[in-house]
Write a protein that holds these residues in place. Structure first.
Motif, PDB file in Angstrom:
ATOM      1  N   VAL A 181      -0.712  -3.667   7.146  1.00 51.85           N
ATOM      2  CA  VAL A 181      -0.448  -4.187   5.814  1.00 51.85           C
ATOM      3  C   VAL A 181      -1.694  -4.886   5.281  1.00 51.85           C
ATOM      4  O   VAL A 181      -2.358  -5.629   6.005  1.00 51.85           O
ATOM      5  CB  VAL A 181       0.728  -5.182   5.835  1.00 51.85           C
ATOM      6  CG1 VAL A 181       0.951  -5.783   4.461  1.00 51.85           C
ATOM      7  CG2 VAL A 181       1.996  -4.496   6.332  1.00 51.85           C
ATOM      8  N   ASP A 219      -0.837  -4.869  11.678  1.00 50.46           N
ATOM      9  CA  ASP A 219       0.420  -4.212  11.336  1.00 50.46           C
ATOM     10  C   ASP A 219       0.225  -3.093  10.316  1.00 50.46           C
ATOM     11  O   ASP A 219       1.160  -2.364  10.004  1.00 50.46           O
ATOM     12  CB  ASP A 219       1.418  -5.230  10.783  1.00 50.46           C
ATOM     13  CG  ASP A 219       1.656  -6.383  11.750  1.00 50.46           C
ATOM     14  OD1 ASP A 219       2.211  -6.118  12.835  1.00 50.46           O
ATOM     15  OD2 ASP A 219       1.283  -7.524  11.447  1.00 50.46           O
ATOM     16  N   LEU A 228       6.595   1.082   5.687  1.00 54.53           N
ATOM     17  CA  LEU A 228       6.124  -0.058   6.468  1.00 54.53           C
ATOM     18  C   LEU A 228       6.660  -1.371   5.903  1.00 54.53           C
ATOM     19  O   LEU A 228       7.151  -2.237   6.642  1.00 54.53           O
ATOM     20  CB  LEU A 228       4.593  -0.078   6.486  1.00 54.53           C
ATOM     21  CG  LEU A 228       3.919  -1.104   7.398  1.00 54.53           C
ATOM     22  CD1 LEU A 228       4.333  -0.897   8.845  1.00 54.53           C
ATOM     23  CD2 LEU A 228       2.396  -1.013   7.264  1.00 54.53           C
ATOM     24  N   LEU A 229       6.594  -1.552   4.582  1.00 55.60           N
ATOM     25  CA  LEU A 229       7.038  -2.795   3.970  1.00 55.60           C
ATOM     26  C   LEU A 229       8.545  -2.983   4.092  1.00 55.60           C
ATOM     27  O   LEU A 229       9.033  -4.105   4.228  1.00 55.60           O
ATOM     28  CB  LEU A 229       6.621  -2.834   2.498  1.00 55.60           C
ATOM     29  CG  LEU A 229       5.113  -2.866   2.220  1.00 55.60           C
ATOM     30  CD1 LEU A 229       4.853  -2.920   0.718  1.00 55.60           C
ATOM     31  CD2 LEU A 229       4.433  -4.035   2.912  1.00 55.60           C
ATOM     32  N   LYS A 261      -6.768  -5.493   5.922  1.00 60.03           N
ATOM     33  CA  LYS A 261      -5.652  -4.886   6.649  1.00 60.03           C
ATOM     34  C   LYS A 261      -5.497  -5.571   8.003  1.00 60.03           C
ATOM     35  O   LYS A 261      -6.448  -5.704   8.761  1.00 60.03           O
ATOM     36  CB  LYS A 261      -5.891  -3.393   6.840  1.00 60.03           C
ATOM     37  CG  LYS A 261      -4.706  -2.649   7.462  1.00 60.03           C
ATOM     38  CD  LYS A 261      -4.975  -1.147   7.532  1.00 60.03           C
ATOM     39  CE  LYS A 261      -4.972  -0.530   6.150  1.00 60.03           C
ATOM     40  NZ  LYS A 261      -5.031   0.955   6.211  1.00 60.03           N
ATOM     41  N   GLN A 302       9.441  -4.155   7.761  1.00 62.61           N
ATOM     42  CA  GLN A 302       9.040  -5.504   8.173  1.00 62.61           C
ATOM     43  C   GLN A 302       9.697  -6.546   7.273  1.00 62.61           C
ATOM     44  O   GLN A 302       9.197  -6.871   6.198  1.00 62.61           O
ATOM     45  CB  GLN A 302       7.521  -5.617   8.137  1.00 62.61           C
ATOM     46  CG  GLN A 302       6.865  -4.679   9.137  1.00 62.61           C
ATOM     47  CD  GLN A 302       5.363  -4.614   8.998  1.00 62.61           C
ATOM     48  OE1 GLN A 302       4.821  -4.842   7.935  1.00 62.61           O
ATOM     49  NE2 GLN A 302       4.673  -4.292  10.084  1.00 62.61           N
ATOM     50  N   TYR A 342      -8.385  -9.475   0.313  1.00 63.64           N
ATOM     51  CA  TYR A 342      -7.424  -8.724   1.124  1.00 63.64           C
ATOM     52  C   TYR A 342      -8.099  -8.002   2.289  1.00 63.64           C
ATOM     53  O   TYR A 342      -9.226  -7.510   2.175  1.00 63.64           O
ATOM     54  CB  TYR A 342      -6.712  -7.683   0.265  1.00 63.64           C
ATOM     55  CG  TYR A 342      -5.601  -8.249  -0.592  1.00 63.64           C
ATOM     56  CD1 TYR A 342      -4.279  -8.220  -0.165  1.00 63.64           C
ATOM     57  CD2 TYR A 342      -5.876  -8.809  -1.833  1.00 63.64           C
ATOM     58  CE1 TYR A 342      -3.257  -8.730  -0.943  1.00 63.64           C
ATOM     59  CE2 TYR A 342      -4.853  -9.320  -2.626  1.00 63.64           C
ATOM     60  CZ  TYR A 342      -3.548  -9.275  -2.185  1.00 63.64           C
ATOM     61  OH  TYR A 342      -2.529  -9.774  -2.961  1.00 63.64           O
ATOM     62  N   TYR A 361       3.579  -9.650  10.754  1.00 69.29           N
ATOM     63  CA  TYR A 361       4.841  -9.138  10.231  1.00 69.29           C
ATOM     64  C   TYR A 361       5.707  -8.635  11.377  1.00 69.29           C
ATOM     65  O   TYR A 361       5.202  -8.154  12.392  1.00 69.29           O
ATOM     66  CB  TYR A 361       4.590  -8.017   9.223  1.00 69.29           C
ATOM     67  CG  TYR A 361       3.848  -8.479   7.999  1.00 69.29           C
ATOM     68  CD1 TYR A 361       4.513  -9.139   6.970  1.00 69.29           C
ATOM     69  CD2 TYR A 361       2.484  -8.259   7.869  1.00 69.29           C
ATOM     70  CE1 TYR A 361       3.830  -9.577   5.846  1.00 69.29           C
ATOM     71  CE2 TYR A 361       1.787  -8.690   6.748  1.00 69.29           C
ATOM     72  CZ  TYR A 361       2.473  -9.349   5.738  1.00 69.29           C
ATOM     73  OH  TYR A 361       1.793  -9.787   4.638  1.00 69.29           O
ATOM     74  N   ALA A 402      -3.174  -7.792   3.556  1.00 73.15           N
ATOM     75  CA  ALA A 402      -2.727  -9.163   3.315  1.00 73.15           C
ATOM     76  C   ALA A 402      -3.903 -10.010   2.848  1.00 73.15           C
ATOM     77  O   ALA A 402      -5.043  -9.794   3.274  1.00 73.15           O
ATOM     78  CB  ALA A 402      -2.133  -9.754   4.590  1.00 73.15           C
ATOM     79  N   HIS A 441      -0.324  -1.886  -0.715  1.00 69.64           N
ATOM     80  CA  HIS A 441      -0.107  -2.941   0.278  1.00 69.64           C
ATOM     81  C   HIS A 441       0.314  -2.421   1.650  1.00 69.64           C
ATOM     82  O   HIS A 441       0.447  -3.213   2.581  1.00 69.64           O
ATOM     83  CB  HIS A 441       0.927  -3.938  -0.243  1.00 69.64           C
ATOM     84  CG  HIS A 441       0.383  -4.885  -1.276  1.00 69.64           C
ATOM     85  ND1 HIS A 441      -0.171  -6.097  -0.950  1.00 69.64           N
ATOM     86  CD2 HIS A 441       0.284  -4.776  -2.622  1.00 69.64           C
ATOM     87  CE1 HIS A 441      -0.574  -6.707  -2.050  1.00 69.64           C
ATOM     88  NE2 HIS A 441      -0.309  -5.923  -3.083  1.00 69.64           N
ATOM     89  N   GLY A 442       0.536  -1.128   1.782  1.00 70.76           N
ATOM     90  CA  GLY A 442       0.864  -0.587   3.102  1.00 70.76           C
ATOM     91  C   GLY A 442       1.885   0.529   3.093  1.00 70.76           C
ATOM     92  O   GLY A 442       2.102   1.180   4.116  1.00 70.76           O
ATOM     93  N   ARG A 448       7.698  -9.314  -2.137  1.00 72.33           N
ATOM     94  CA  ARG A 448       7.826  -8.283  -1.106  1.00 72.33           C
ATOM     95  C   ARG A 448       7.718  -6.871  -1.702  1.00 72.33           C
ATOM     96  O   ARG A 448       7.476  -5.890  -0.995  1.00 72.33           O
ATOM     97  CB  ARG A 448       9.161  -8.457  -0.370  1.00 72.33           C
ATOM     98  CG  ARG A 448       9.299  -7.552   0.850  1.00 72.33           C
ATOM     99  CD  ARG A 448      10.474  -7.977   1.705  1.00 72.33           C
ATOM    100  NE  ARG A 448      10.657  -7.061   2.811  1.00 72.33           N
ATOM    101  CZ  ARG A 448      11.652  -6.180   2.896  1.00 72.33           C
ATOM    102  NH1 ARG A 448      12.554  -6.121   1.923  1.00 72.33           N
ATOM    103  NH2 ARG A 448      11.764  -5.376   3.925  1.00 72.33           N
TER     104      ARG A 448
END
Length: 250
Positions: free
Chosen positions: A214, A212, A43-44, A209, A47, A207, A239, A216, A38-39, A134
């Motif tokens: 990520v 940001d 990064l997660l 990118k 944010q 999904y 984000y 999503a 997911h990134g 998350r």
């Protein structure tokens, strides 16, 4: 995931690989793969706030299918705002939900709605689900993770992880075995319209990118007790490291 001497050779190979296969499906390993997909953890973790805009169809008890648009903002751990516009029998209905710490605001067309315990429970359930979804939060010792096993979501093979936290309802997360992306969330919650407890399934897909970095989803389907409840296109996802507190005040 899948005459004498030949059989023995195959058996020996299976036995040799079995521990590695089991280890790959340990909950912490499944979550680690999902975080990367997911990134990435850095990064997660950075944010802690976001905004999502969507539109689609919503199935309301006693009314049927209606068009809706929605703008959701949040900032962890306890700030959330949902602005929803419904088109019902030629009329526009605006629903506003705000959570700011322990304070909950619920309005329909600008009029405050009495908040029953069941409404408050439903709001709390959503905050719980957002925390679990998350992913990076799940490394905290407050969460207990267990393996559900393999299943299918549509034509995708998935592996499930059950998330438990004291004082909160369990949330089940299912991840695409190939990509590691979240394919389904499942949890018990209260239907605010009927007051009944239901099993809700959220099925994100398509999904991409965003700017940001990520991955999503651009589509989501929601079912309640196996029946269609919402079918949406996610038109925008952003984000942020944080949002101004004023966003969560009436």
């Amino acid at each position: 995931m899948f005459r004498s001497m030949a059989v023995m050779s195959v058996a020996a190979l299976v036995i040799a690989l079995a521990p590695a296969a089991r280890a790959a499906d340990e909950p912490k390993d499944v979550i680690a793969k999902a975080i990367k997909a997911h990134g990435g953890e850095e990064l997660l973790t950075k944010q802690k706030a976001g905004q999502t805009k969507s539109k689609g169809k919503l199935d309301l008890p006693g009314v049927g299918e209606v068009d809706y648009s929605q703008d959701v903002m949040y900032m962890l751990p306890n700030k959330f705002k949902d602005q929803m516009e419904l088109k019902v029998m030629g009329q526009t209905i605006n629903v506003l939900t705000i959570i700011n710490g322990d304070k909950v605001t619920l309005e329909v067309n600008g009029n405050a709605i009495d908040q029953t315990d069941k409404v408050k429970d439903a709001v709390a359930d959503m905050a719980n689900v957002m925390e679990a979804a998350r992913l990076v939060n799940l490394k905290d010792k407050a969460f207990e993770l267990s393996t559900i096993g393999e299943d299918k979501v549509g034509d995708k093979k998935v592996v499930g992880v059950r998330v438990a936290k004291k004082g909160q309802k369990d949330v089940s997360l299912y991840f695409d075995k190939e990509t590691g992306l979240l394919a389904k969330l499942e949890f018990r919650t209260t239907d605010q319209a009927t007051g009944n407890e239901v099993t809700e399934e959220r099925l994100p897909s398509d999904y991409a990118k965003n700017k940001d970095g990520v991955l999503a989803p651009r589509k989501i389907v929601v079912k309640r007790d196996g029946k269609a409840f919402l079918d949406a296109e996610i038109t925008e996802t952003k984000y942020f490291e944080k949002l101004d507190d004023s966003e969560f005040k009436k």
